[in-house]
Design an enzyme around this catalytic site. Sequence first.
Site, PDB file in Angstrom:
ATOM      1  N   LYS A   1       4.818  -2.096  -7.927  1.00  0.00           N
ATOM      2  CA  LYS A   1       3.534  -2.428  -7.023  1.00  0.00           C
ATOM      3  C   LYS A   1       4.312  -1.627  -5.352  1.00  0.00           C
ATOM      4  O   LYS A   1       5.622  -1.812  -5.480  1.00  0.00           O
ATOM      5  CB  LYS A   1       3.698  -3.685  -6.333  1.00  0.00           C
ATOM      6  CG  LYS A   1       1.812  -3.795  -5.353  1.00  0.00           C
ATOM      7  CD  LYS A   1       1.898  -5.763  -5.454  1.00  0.00           C
ATOM      8  CE  LYS A   1       0.863  -5.382  -4.396  1.00  0.00           C
ATOM      9  NZ  LYS A   1       0.521  -7.487  -4.377  1.00  0.00           N
TER      10      LYS A   1
HETATM   11  O1  G3P Z   1      -0.935  -9.031  -3.417  1.00  0.00           O
HETATM   12  C1  G3P Z   1      -1.344  -9.221  -1.931  1.00  0.00           C
HETATM   13  C2  G3P Z   1      -2.311  -9.692  -1.083  1.00  0.00           C
HETATM   14  O2  G3P Z   1      -3.348 -10.383  -2.279  1.00  0.00           O
HETATM   15  C3  G3P Z   1      -2.952 -10.622   0.272  1.00  0.00           C
HETATM   16  O3  G3P Z   1      -3.175 -11.350   0.239  1.00  0.00           O
HETATM   17  O4  G3P Z   1      -4.125 -13.466   1.737  1.00  0.00           O
HETATM   18  O5  G3P Z   1      -2.117 -12.124   2.142  1.00  0.00           O
HETATM   19  O6  G3P Z   1      -3.405 -11.288   2.724  1.00  0.00           O
HETATM   20  P1  G3P Z   1      -3.737 -12.056   1.617  1.00  0.00           P
END
Ligand code: G3P
Length: 218
Positions: free
Chosen positions: A87
Amino acid sequence: MKFFIDTANLAQIKEAHDLGILDGVTTNPSLMAKEGIKGHAAIMDHYKAICEITDGPVSAEVFGTTFEEIVEEGKVLAAIHDNIVVKVPMIKDGIKAIKWFSDNGIQTNCTLVFSAGQAILAAKAGASFVSPFIGRIDDSSWDGVQLIEQIVNIYNSQGFMTEVLAASIRNPLHIVRCAEAGADVCTCPLSSILGLLKHPLTDLGLEQFLKDAKTMAH
Ligand code: G3P
């Protein structure tokens, strides 16, 4: 649409896997830190443990921000298991590194994507997955799902092979709307996946069926 779980929590990954609907896992440094993982060896062991639960792709994020750092880290991560997807953040050196990984047969997930232009660049570099963060877009009062739709349309009309991985999912409706928008993958917290089960008419209907079933027992 494939279902990935967006967590580094082994119990939650196992729970989603045991449901029989899990196609892969995504992690990020915040999710790994939340599990209290510290040090290189512990990080490597944790990714190994995740790869032992699921048969699908497991996104492992690099910490570096220069081309050299990203490539070096990515090679180490990719060597952990065949299913590791490196990633990489949507930055200039990240794009350069994604091209290098793609030329060298290493799968990548381009993360922190917030615009169609960024998604085009990721696809041009040969990213296996692109991760638009729809919840964070909604948080700023823009429409995250609209971006998914736009990227899906562009990739289809241009013939890009990069898979659209809707990330930063916050609720079950996000999952439904991403499916409608044509996302290839949705990476979700376990709570959003389990939220798909819920409907009060299902609960009421089952209660009645069980009651009626009892009357037939004798
Ligand atoms: O993996 C990245 C992403 O899904 C992060 O989510 O909830 O931290 O905006 P969030």
